[in-house]
Scaffold this motif. Structure first.
Motif, PDB file in Angstrom:
ATOM      1  N   ARG A 196     -11.741   0.572   4.610  1.00  0.00           N
ATOM      2  CA  ARG A 196     -10.743   0.389   3.525  1.00  0.00           C
ATOM      3  C   ARG A 196      -9.375   0.037   4.114  1.00  0.00           C
ATOM      4  O   ARG A 196      -8.703  -0.875   3.631  1.00  0.00           O
ATOM      5  CB  ARG A 196     -10.657   1.655   2.661  1.00  0.00           C
ATOM      6  CG  ARG A 196     -11.882   1.816   1.790  1.00  0.00           C
ATOM      7  CD  ARG A 196     -11.646   2.789   0.636  1.00  0.00           C
ATOM      8  NE  ARG A 196     -12.939   3.055   0.006  1.00  0.00           N
ATOM      9  CZ  ARG A 196     -13.689   4.129   0.223  1.00  0.00           C
ATOM     10  NH1 ARG A 196     -13.251   5.084   1.028  1.00  0.00           N
ATOM     11  NH2 ARG A 196     -14.852   4.278  -0.374  1.00  0.00           N
ATOM     12  N   ALA A 197      -8.992   0.741   5.160  1.00  0.00           N
ATOM     13  CA  ALA A 197      -7.686   0.468   5.788  1.00  0.00           C
ATOM     14  C   ALA A 197      -7.682  -0.943   6.385  1.00  0.00           C
ATOM     15  O   ALA A 197      -6.688  -1.680   6.286  1.00  0.00           O
ATOM     16  CB  ALA A 197      -7.405   1.508   6.875  1.00  0.00           C
ATOM     17  N   GLU A 200      -7.311  -3.505   3.636  1.00  0.00           N
ATOM     18  CA  GLU A 200      -5.931  -3.468   3.167  1.00  0.00           C
ATOM     19  C   GLU A 200      -5.049  -4.344   4.067  1.00  0.00           C
ATOM     20  O   GLU A 200      -4.262  -5.172   3.597  1.00  0.00           O
ATOM     21  CB  GLU A 200      -5.466  -2.000   3.238  1.00  0.00           C
ATOM     22  CG  GLU A 200      -4.327  -1.624   2.333  1.00  0.00           C
ATOM     23  CD  GLU A 200      -4.593  -2.055   0.893  1.00  0.00           C
ATOM     24  OE1 GLU A 200      -3.622  -2.521   0.302  1.00  0.00           O
ATOM     25  OE2 GLU A 200      -5.750  -1.970   0.394  1.00  0.00           O
ATOM     26  N   GLN A 201      -5.241  -4.142   5.358  1.00  0.00           N
ATOM     27  CA  GLN A 201      -4.417  -4.863   6.331  1.00  0.00           C
ATOM     28  C   GLN A 201      -4.732  -6.374   6.295  1.00  0.00           C
ATOM     29  O   GLN A 201      -3.839  -7.220   6.356  1.00  0.00           O
ATOM     30  CB  GLN A 201      -4.689  -4.271   7.717  1.00  0.00           C
ATOM     31  CG  GLN A 201      -3.856  -4.837   8.843  1.00  0.00           C
ATOM     32  CD  GLN A 201      -4.754  -5.544   9.860  1.00  0.00           C
ATOM     33  OE1 GLN A 201      -5.883  -5.101  10.098  1.00  0.00           O
ATOM     34  NE2 GLN A 201      -4.264  -6.633  10.411  1.00  0.00           N
ATOM     35  N   ARG A 203      -5.731  -8.101   3.773  1.00  0.00           N
ATOM     36  CA  ARG A 203      -5.184  -8.715   2.561  1.00  0.00           C
ATOM     37  C   ARG A 203      -3.721  -9.096   2.800  1.00  0.00           C
ATOM     38  O   ARG A 203      -3.235 -10.078   2.261  1.00  0.00           O
ATOM     39  CB  ARG A 203      -5.319  -7.767   1.376  1.00  0.00           C
ATOM     40  CG  ARG A 203      -6.721  -7.789   0.812  1.00  0.00           C
ATOM     41  CD  ARG A 203      -6.874  -6.836  -0.335  1.00  0.00           C
ATOM     42  NE  ARG A 203      -8.069  -7.108  -1.085  1.00  0.00           N
ATOM     43  CZ  ARG A 203      -9.014  -6.207  -1.353  1.00  0.00           C
ATOM     44  NH1 ARG A 203      -8.890  -4.968  -0.935  1.00  0.00           N
ATOM     45  NH2 ARG A 203     -10.072  -6.552  -2.057  1.00  0.00           N
ATOM     46  N   LYS A 204      -3.039  -8.296   3.628  1.00  0.00           N
ATOM     47  CA  LYS A 204      -1.633  -8.608   3.931  1.00  0.00           C
ATOM     48  C   LYS A 204      -1.544  -9.745   4.933  1.00  0.00           C
ATOM     49  O   LYS A 204      -0.658 -10.587   4.870  1.00  0.00           O
ATOM     50  CB  LYS A 204      -0.946  -7.364   4.512  1.00  0.00           C
ATOM     51  CG  LYS A 204      -0.682  -6.313   3.458  1.00  0.00           C
ATOM     52  CD  LYS A 204       0.115  -5.144   4.063  1.00  0.00           C
ATOM     53  CE  LYS A 204      -0.018  -3.897   3.223  1.00  0.00           C
ATOM     54  NZ  LYS A 204      -0.206  -2.681   3.992  1.00  0.00           N
ATOM     55  N   ASP A 219     -11.642 -11.072  -4.327  1.00  0.00           N
ATOM     56  CA  ASP A 219     -10.317 -11.215  -4.946  1.00  0.00           C
ATOM     57  C   ASP A 219     -10.173 -12.526  -5.718  1.00  0.00           C
ATOM     58  O   ASP A 219      -9.545 -12.569  -6.769  1.00  0.00           O
ATOM     59  CB  ASP A 219      -9.228 -11.132  -3.873  1.00  0.00           C
ATOM     60  CG  ASP A 219      -9.162  -9.752  -3.238  1.00  0.00           C
ATOM     61  OD1 ASP A 219      -9.914  -8.868  -3.698  1.00  0.00           O
ATOM     62  OD2 ASP A 219      -8.395  -9.550  -2.283  1.00  0.00           O
ATOM     63  N   GLU A 226     -14.913  -3.700  -5.531  1.00  0.00           N
ATOM     64  CA  GLU A 226     -14.286  -3.239  -4.285  1.00  0.00           C
ATOM     65  C   GLU A 226     -15.285  -2.406  -3.463  1.00  0.00           C
ATOM     66  O   GLU A 226     -15.383  -2.564  -2.243  1.00  0.00           O
ATOM     67  CB  GLU A 226     -13.031  -2.415  -4.616  1.00  0.00           C
ATOM     68  CG  GLU A 226     -12.182  -2.048  -3.416  1.00  0.00           C
ATOM     69  CD  GLU A 226     -11.513  -3.258  -2.739  1.00  0.00           C
ATOM     70  OE1 GLU A 226     -11.405  -4.338  -3.365  1.00  0.00           O
ATOM     71  OE2 GLU A 226     -11.098  -3.112  -1.564  1.00  0.00           O
TER      72      GLU A 226
END
Ligand code: HEM
Length: 401
Positions: A196-197, A200-201, A203-204, A219, A226
């Motif tokens: 998950r982390a 998240e990273q 996606r940035k 997305d 998810e």
């Protein structure tokens, strides 16, 4: 089968020799080709051993992967990987097709062409280290155990330095011992938190790796939830690892146990492809596929299976069926026809098969070209295999040259 006999066959079968259960498979083929085994949960399952029947179970939709209804048979009592509603392997067509569509995009032939130099670079780097350290080497710790997870980290896009984490988590996932429940739950929590982390990273800071395609499927195209995205990334990291590592280590040992086969591979690069297929046929480190349950009564060549019964196929038994493979107990890299079932069949056929074949081919070729004098540094029958789990990996492979 009588209860007494059923008790005598707890699943997973414990290996007899060289990490295989081939004597038990031979016996079952002759005496009880549809006999039962006792799963670690205590539930009974038919163990299917004939090639024709194994192929049928894997292909026929009446053998379902949906084990998520009340009273369904279980592999283990708690935290069974068959329970997860987000995992690709736990779905039947047509729903399962949605996952396959996503994964097919990620494993297209054009992407496969991009993998070769990456895999070659990792093989060369590891073999440089083996050569520099000099003999003896443990080919599990130094090569086979590191290659597949390093490749998956590189292709998915996770930092290569984290490979040891995945390696340790995966070992726990395949444990079936009830005492391992706490360990399994902990590993699962940590692994999912990591993924998950990581998502998240990404996606940035998106890149051009497999994970970015999967994130786009979620997305941009809305093809995955998810939870399904997290599970698909996990499936690639786990599915791509232990099976390939075990096939490679066990395959190298098989080649070295039969020095004429090793010499032939060293002398003839053209034998690399057939050698990979023979390794895959001969050295399946588990019973090879997930548990199924029948949605209605089905007739197999070994007999009828009633509705609602658990069915476990044995791929290694199918791969040594004398009706399909002449002289099946002989390891022979000159075999021409080799329709083994190691990557499964039908809807769940392994999407990673081309990648696994590429890794095995480049790894065996690299070893044969650079270490033609390779030989075991201990007697082959002293080599130890992991027991008690669904997979029986080679624990170490000391070699010299
Ligand atoms: C020698 C190496 C490998 C072997 C023997 C192997 C074997 C298999 C088998 C037998 C299945 C089907 C299971 C069933 O029907 O119950 C399967 C499915 C799967 N494999 Fe592999 N595999 C290998 C390598 C890989 C690699 C490298 C990846 C990823 C890159 C991978 C990812 C998957 C995934 C995601 C599935 C689930 C597919 C689905 O449910 O539709 N495998 N594998």
């Amino acid at each position: 089968m009588a209860d007494q006999e059923l008790d005598a066959f707890p699943f997973p079968l414990q290996p007899d020799e060289f990490g295989t259960s081939f004597r038990q498979h031979q016996r079952r083929r002759a005496e009880c080709p549809l006999g039962e085994v006792a799963l670690p949960s205590g539930d009974a399952a038919h163990l299917v051993v004939a090639y024709e029947d194994v192929a049928r179970v894997l292909r026929d939709r009446r053998f379902s992967r949906n084990l998520r209804y009340p009273g369904a048979p279980r592999m283990v009592r708690e935290a069974d990987m068959n329970d997860n509603p987000d995992a690709i392997i736990n779905h039947d067509p047509p729903e399962h097709g949605r996952f396959r569509q996503v994964i097919q995009g990620a494993f297209s032939p054009s992407r496969e062409a991009r993998w070769r130099p990456i895999v070659q670079g990792i093989v060369d780097g590891l073999l440089d280290q083996v050569a520099a350290a000099g003999p003896p080497s443990d080919l599990v710790a130094d090569f086979a155990g590191v290659l597949p997870i390093s490749v998956m980290c590189a292709l998915v896009g996770v930092p290569a330095t984290d490979w040891q984490l995945f390696h340790d988590w995966t070992a726990v996932f395949f444990a079936v011992d009830p005492a391992a429940l706490e360990e399994r739950l902990r590993a699962n929590r940590e692994f999912l938190a990591y993924i998950r982390a990581f998502l998240e990273q990404r996606r940035k800071e998106p890149g051009e790796d497999l994970v970015d395609l999967l994130v786009a499927a979620r997305d941009t195209d809305g093809k995955l939830s998810e939870g399904e995205l997290v599970q698909l990334v996990s499936a690639l990291l786990i599915g791509g690892q232990e099976n390939t590592a075990s096939s490679l280590a066990r395959g190298v040992l098989a080649l070295l146990r039969f020095p004429d086969q090793w010499a032939a591979l060293c002398a003839e690069p053209g034998l690399t492809g057939p050698a990979v297929e023979e390794v895959l046929r001969f050295e399946v480190p588990s019973e090879g596929a997930f548990l199924r349950v029948t949605t209605e009564e089905v007739a197999l060549s070994a007999g009828a299976v009633a509705a609602g019964r658990a069915v476990q196929v044995s791929v290694p038994a199918a791969n040594r069926d004398p009706g399909v493979f002449p002289d099946p107990e002989r390891f022979d890299i000159h075999r021409t026809a080799n329709p083994h079932l190691t990557f499964g069949l039908g809807a769940h056929f392994c999407p990673g098969a081309p990648l696994a074949r590429l890794e095995l081919a480049l790894a065996l070729r690299g070893l044969a070209d650079r270490f033609p004098g390779l030989r075991p540094a201990i007697a082959p029958d002293e080599v130890r295999y992991g027991e008690g789990n669904l997979i029986h990996p080679l624990l170490s492979l000391p070699v010299t040259w």
